[in-house]
Enzyme design. Structure first.
Site, PDB file in Angstrom:
ATOM      1  N   SER A   1      41.939  40.763  32.782  1.00 48.69           N
ATOM      2  CA  SER A   1      43.012  41.751  32.567  1.00 48.69           C
ATOM      3  C   SER A   1      43.166  41.961  31.081  1.00 48.69           C
ATOM      4  O   SER A   1      42.180  42.189  30.377  1.00 48.69           O
ATOM      5  CB  SER A   1      44.307  41.246  33.213  1.00 48.69           C
ATOM      6  OG  SER A   1      45.348  42.173  33.027  1.00 48.69           O
TER       7      SER A   1
ATOM      8  N   HIS B   1      42.035  45.087  35.443  1.00 49.52           N
ATOM      9  CA  HIS B   1      43.187  45.971  35.632  1.00 49.52           C
ATOM     10  C   HIS B   1      43.000  47.196  34.735  1.00 49.52           C
ATOM     11  O   HIS B   1      43.084  47.099  33.505  1.00 49.52           O
ATOM     12  CB  HIS B   1      44.480  45.244  35.264  1.00 49.52           C
ATOM     13  CG  HIS B   1      44.767  44.093  36.166  1.00 49.52           C
ATOM     14  ND1 HIS B   1      45.590  43.053  35.834  1.00 49.52           N
ATOM     15  CD2 HIS B   1      44.326  43.804  37.414  1.00 49.52           C
ATOM     16  CE1 HIS B   1      45.656  42.181  36.823  1.00 49.52           C
ATOM     17  NE2 HIS B   1      44.889  42.611  37.784  1.00 49.52           N
TER      18      HIS B   1
ATOM     19  N   ASP C   1      47.287  37.625  39.248  1.00 50.32           N
ATOM     20  CA  ASP C   1      46.238  38.202  40.085  1.00 50.32           C
ATOM     21  C   ASP C   1      44.995  37.316  40.036  1.00 50.32           C
ATOM     22  O   ASP C   1      44.577  36.871  38.965  1.00 50.32           O
ATOM     23  CB  ASP C   1      45.915  39.612  39.587  1.00 50.32           C
ATOM     24  CG  ASP C   1      45.063  40.386  40.575  1.00 50.32           C
ATOM     25  OD1 ASP C   1      44.886  39.902  41.712  1.00 50.32           O
ATOM     26  OD2 ASP C   1      44.582  41.478  40.225  1.00 50.32           O
TER      27      ASP C   1
END
Length: 854
Positions: free
Chosen positions: A15, A42, A134
């Site tokens: 991310s 992401h 995540d």
């Protein structure tokens, strides 16, 4: 031609700040690498796809943006497009639209979960720098399916939240710098997938000895025995640990275990495979609600409490799912009386139980729990989702070894999913019989989708075979299959006489062979009986009415009671002899004339050794011979039988009569002793059952005590935190109940009110104060009524000033339970304000004087 091995796919999640970590990961990868890499980052939908071009500078492998239905080839890197979800199925990538609505998007979890399902042990999950959590549930799925999981060292990661989240969740095999990951992955996969050329293999003769040593080490360290764990599962998990430590021989790993107790703990955790998530296998939960929970609630009386046991609950998702499902079933039925559910959730893993007790789960559960359920049964906080109080209080968690510890009893529902599949057949059957004992009549058992009732299927009746939902049957376990040493003695009805095993009779069929065999048995085979060691008749073949007849009185199917005359005397001597010798024998019995006819009977006694079910029994056949034999044997061929012979015959007859009477008396005594023994055995079994119930009750009390102690520790810690917070703020605060009595106050409040520790519970109006605030209590009542805060600046009689703020006191359930009054010292501000006014006044006076002079 040997087909190539399936491609191993490495799923990489990153991310914020992940570009640098991705470059470090891909730089050591050579151009001829046999692995495929899928990068999930992401990425916002409105941002362009520059990531493939940036990564291409760091690796010789071709880097492509993933497209729908694109096949995954070894030696290539695939990057998720912006604003999409990515999955893999049968070696192909699939692009999906993320779910609409609010909530955290979790593309890394989504992809890793599909990767684990598709590639199983040929999956690798990697979490690099990033914010949030995540990837936690995705790595768990990869690990549960036998893949390897890695996380970047938090110290190295620019944003360590994602690596730290997966490490804290206990789903990471290796924590390494990004640049060192590829080497460890290739070493592990090379060691893990070399098949029969591995240094040790399940067909290796030395494997059994090595496994026994490891089991002994585990038992000595943890107190738990893995003897009945499936060998393949043991080998697979041990080989994983060997690969992670780059060990190539089983003796080397055993020595490593002996020298490193921490590795024994890690192997123990590895063997406790916690495969679970919320509402796993949705059809099973739908069937459970409709076919089990709703009927249970409808049958339950008012103010009744149902009992459920979730065995092998891992981190608690299954137990909380059951609590939510029960609430939904309760809303569907809406019973007139209050019906509650008490859930006992147990697991062998103490760490998993501690996490279950906290009831805090990562944001990734949104993939398994619908948004309405999340809003209704969970509270969102910084660490993810917290189970709300109503659901949490339904479940009691406890550490338990389901194989050794006493079970929970009188259950309405028992859920045990994906526990039996790791145990061998013998232990599976023992546990299923234990579950049968734990459930009430008609209780429900839910097993995993790969589990069944096996050889003890007669103990459970299928409710829904597709989802492995069963109902407790009325069949009783046999003595030969008792799961534990005294298992049958623990049942309430075990004092009832057990039915003796019988030879199964043939059902009507159209087979010519079966009809012919039955005709031969009826026409040519002699009458016979099958008896046990005590002489009790278990089965009768043919017509035995010419040889045996029931005695008058209470029915007694003992051959010694049913035989008459010389036949009874011969059987009394021949049966013990045949049983002791273990060999067949034949006896000729001369039956005295009865109603004018003499009989000669040939007895054939045959002890049975096989099959195992009939071992120890005796088969007795009766065959009546021609009467001429009796005449030839019963009369002396010499004419004029002497008186001496007749006397001897008479004495012999008397002796036989006395012996018969003695035997009859002995049989009566044996019957009385047997009856007394049965009564004593029944009493003993009832006492044993009571003892077991007390043990189960004690186990439940210990569980509740542990739960209360954990709650007390949490409360003490929260209380300490609150006291330290109040003392550190140095703000005078008083908490009042709804009737304006003192509940709590901070130390600075004693400078305004003459408060003592014993004043808790007294009305605040009874306490002397320095404030010049006569409307304090009226304002407090008004705040209670209007729920609007009050803010006033109030002086004291000694010249101090305080800003008094009155606010409603709200509980966690959003209930108004009083008011909170805080006092902020503004004396300095008021003093400065007074000086400023004085200066302003002097300045104005001087200006007026100047004007008059002019």
């Amino acid at each position: 031609m040997v087909s190539p091995a399936p491609t191993v796919i490495v799923g990489i999640g990153a991310s914020a700040g992940g570009l640098e970590a991705l470059e470090h990961f891909l730089t050591p990868v050579p151009a001829d690498c046999p692995l495929a890499f899928v990068v999930v980052q992401h990425r916002l939908p409105d941002h362009g796809g520059l990531l493939p071009e940036l990564l291409q500078k760091a690796t010789p492998l071709p880097v492509r943006e993933a497209q729908d239905h694109m096949p995954v080839r070894p030696g290539e890197v695939y990057v998720i497009p912006p604003g999409k979800n990515l999955s893999v199925q049968h070696g192909q990538l699939h692009l999906l639209e993320p779910p609409a609505g609010r909530g955290t998007k979790l593309p890394i979890d989504f992809f890793l979960h599909s990767l684990a399902t598709d590639k199983q042990a040929r999956s690798v999950g990697v979490i690099l720098s990033g914010s949030g959590c995540d990837g936690t549930l995705g790595l768990r799925a990869v690990r549960e399916h036998g893949g390897i999981t890695l996380a970047q060292s938090p110290e190295e990661a620019r944003f360590p939240d994602m690596p730290r989240s997966v490490i804290d969740a206990g789903v990471v095999d290796l924590v390494l710098p990004a640049s060192a990951m590829f080497e460890r992955i290739t070493h592990f996969l090379g060691r893990h997938h070399q098949g029969d050329s591995a240094p040790w293999h399940p067909r290796d003769g030395n494997l059994g000895i090595g496994l026994e040593e490891i089991i002994v080490i585990l038992r000595a360290r943890t107190g738990h025995d893995f003897t009945h764990y499936k060998t393949k599962t043991l080998c697979r998990r041990i080989e994983r640990r060997m690969g992670l430590h780059q060990l190539d021989s089983l003796p080397g790993y055993i020595q490593y275990l002996r020298n490193n107790p921490q590795e024994v703990d890690l192997l123990f955790q590895e063997l406790l495979i916690g495969v679970t998530h919320f509402f796993r296998d949705p059809p099973a939960w739908e069937a459970l609600i409709k076919q089990a929970l709703i009927p249970m609630i409808q049958r339950a009386g008012p103010l009744s409490t149902l009992r459920a046991w979730v065995a092998g609950c891992s981190t608690g998702e299954e137990a909380y799912s059951l609590a939510i499902a029960f609430r939904e079933a309760l809303e569907t039925v809406a019973p007139t009386g209050q019906v509650t559910l008490q859930i006992f959730a147990t697991d062998l893993n103490e760490q998993a139980i501690e996490r279950a007790r906290r009831g805090i789960f990562p944001a990734g559960i949104a993939a398994d729990v619908s948004e309405p359920r999340l809003n209704k049964y969970f509270q969102r906080d910084d660490s993810g989702y917290r189970v709300n109080r109503a659901i949490r209080e339904t479940v009691v968690f406890a550490t338990q070894n389901v194989i050794m510890d006493p079970p929970y009893t009188k259950l309405d529902l028992l859920i045990c999913r994906n526990v039996l599949i790791y145990l061998d057949g013998e232990l599976q059957n023992r546990l299923l019989r234990l579950f049968h004992y734990s459930l009430r009549p008609g209780g429900i058992l839910l097993l995993g989708n790969a589990e069944g009732t096996g050889r003890v299927g007669d103990l459970f009746l299928p409710v829904d075979q597709d989802v492995h939902l069963f109902r407790r049957g009325e069949a009783r376990p046999s003595l030969a299959d008792a799961p534990f040493k005294d298992f049958l003695s623990l049942t309430r009805d075990s004092h009832k006489p057990l039915a003796y095993p019988s030879i199964p009779t043939a059902t009507t069929d159209s087979s010519l062979q079966a009809q012919a065999e039955r005709l031969i048995l009826d026409a040519l085979a002699p009458p016979a009986v099958l008896i046990n060691a005590d002489g009790d008749i278990l089965y009768i073949f043919g017509r035995t009415g010419d040889f045996l007849e029931p005695a008058a009185g209470k029915a007694n199917w003992n051959i010694h009671v049913m035989a008459r005359g010389a036949l009874a005397q011969e059987l009394a001597m021949a049966i013990p002899q045949a049983a002791s010798q273990g060999a067949g024998m034949t006896r000729i019995v001369f039956q005295n004339p009865d109603q004018g006819q003499a009989r000669v009977i040939r007895l054939t006694l045959q002890p049975i050794q096989a099959p195992r079910e009939l071992a120890g029994m005796l088969l007795i056949a009766f065959l009546e011979l021609p009467p001429a034999l009796y005449r030839d044997q019963a009369h002396d061929p010499v004419h004029g039988e002497s008186r001496r012979i007749r006397e001897l015959q008479h004495a012999l007859q008397q002796t036989r009569d006395e012996l018969r009477l003695t035997r009859k008396s002995m049989q009566s005594s044996q019957e009385e002793l047997r009856s007394a023994n049965e009564e004593l055995q029944s009493t003993n079994e009832e006492l044993t059952t009571s003892k077991e119930e007390m043990q189960s009750l004690n186990e439940e009390l210990q569980t509740m005590n542990a739960q209360l102690q954990a709650k007390l520790e949490e409360l003490t810690e929260a209380n300490s935190d609150m006291n330290n917070l109040f003392n550190s703020t140095d703000v005078a605060t008083i908490f009042l109940s709804s009737n304006l009595t003192i509940r709590r106050f901070t130390s600075p409040a004693q400078q305004i009110f003459k408060l003592l520790p014993g004043d808790v519970g007294r009305p605040l109006s009874d306490i002397v104060t320095d404030l010049d605030y006569p409307d304090l209590f009226e304002n407090a009542r008004e705040v209670l009524q209007t729920l609007t805060f009050s803010l006033e600046e109030i002086p004291t009689r000694d010249g101090r000033w305080y800003q008094v703020k009155i606010m409603p006191y709200r509980t966690l359930d959003d209930v108004i339970a009083g008011v909170v009054i805080s006092f902020s010292d503004i004396t300095k501000a008021k003093t400065l304000e007074s000086r400023l006014r004085a200066l302003t006044s002097c300045s104005g006076t001087n200006e007026e004087a100047g004007k008059h002079e002019h």
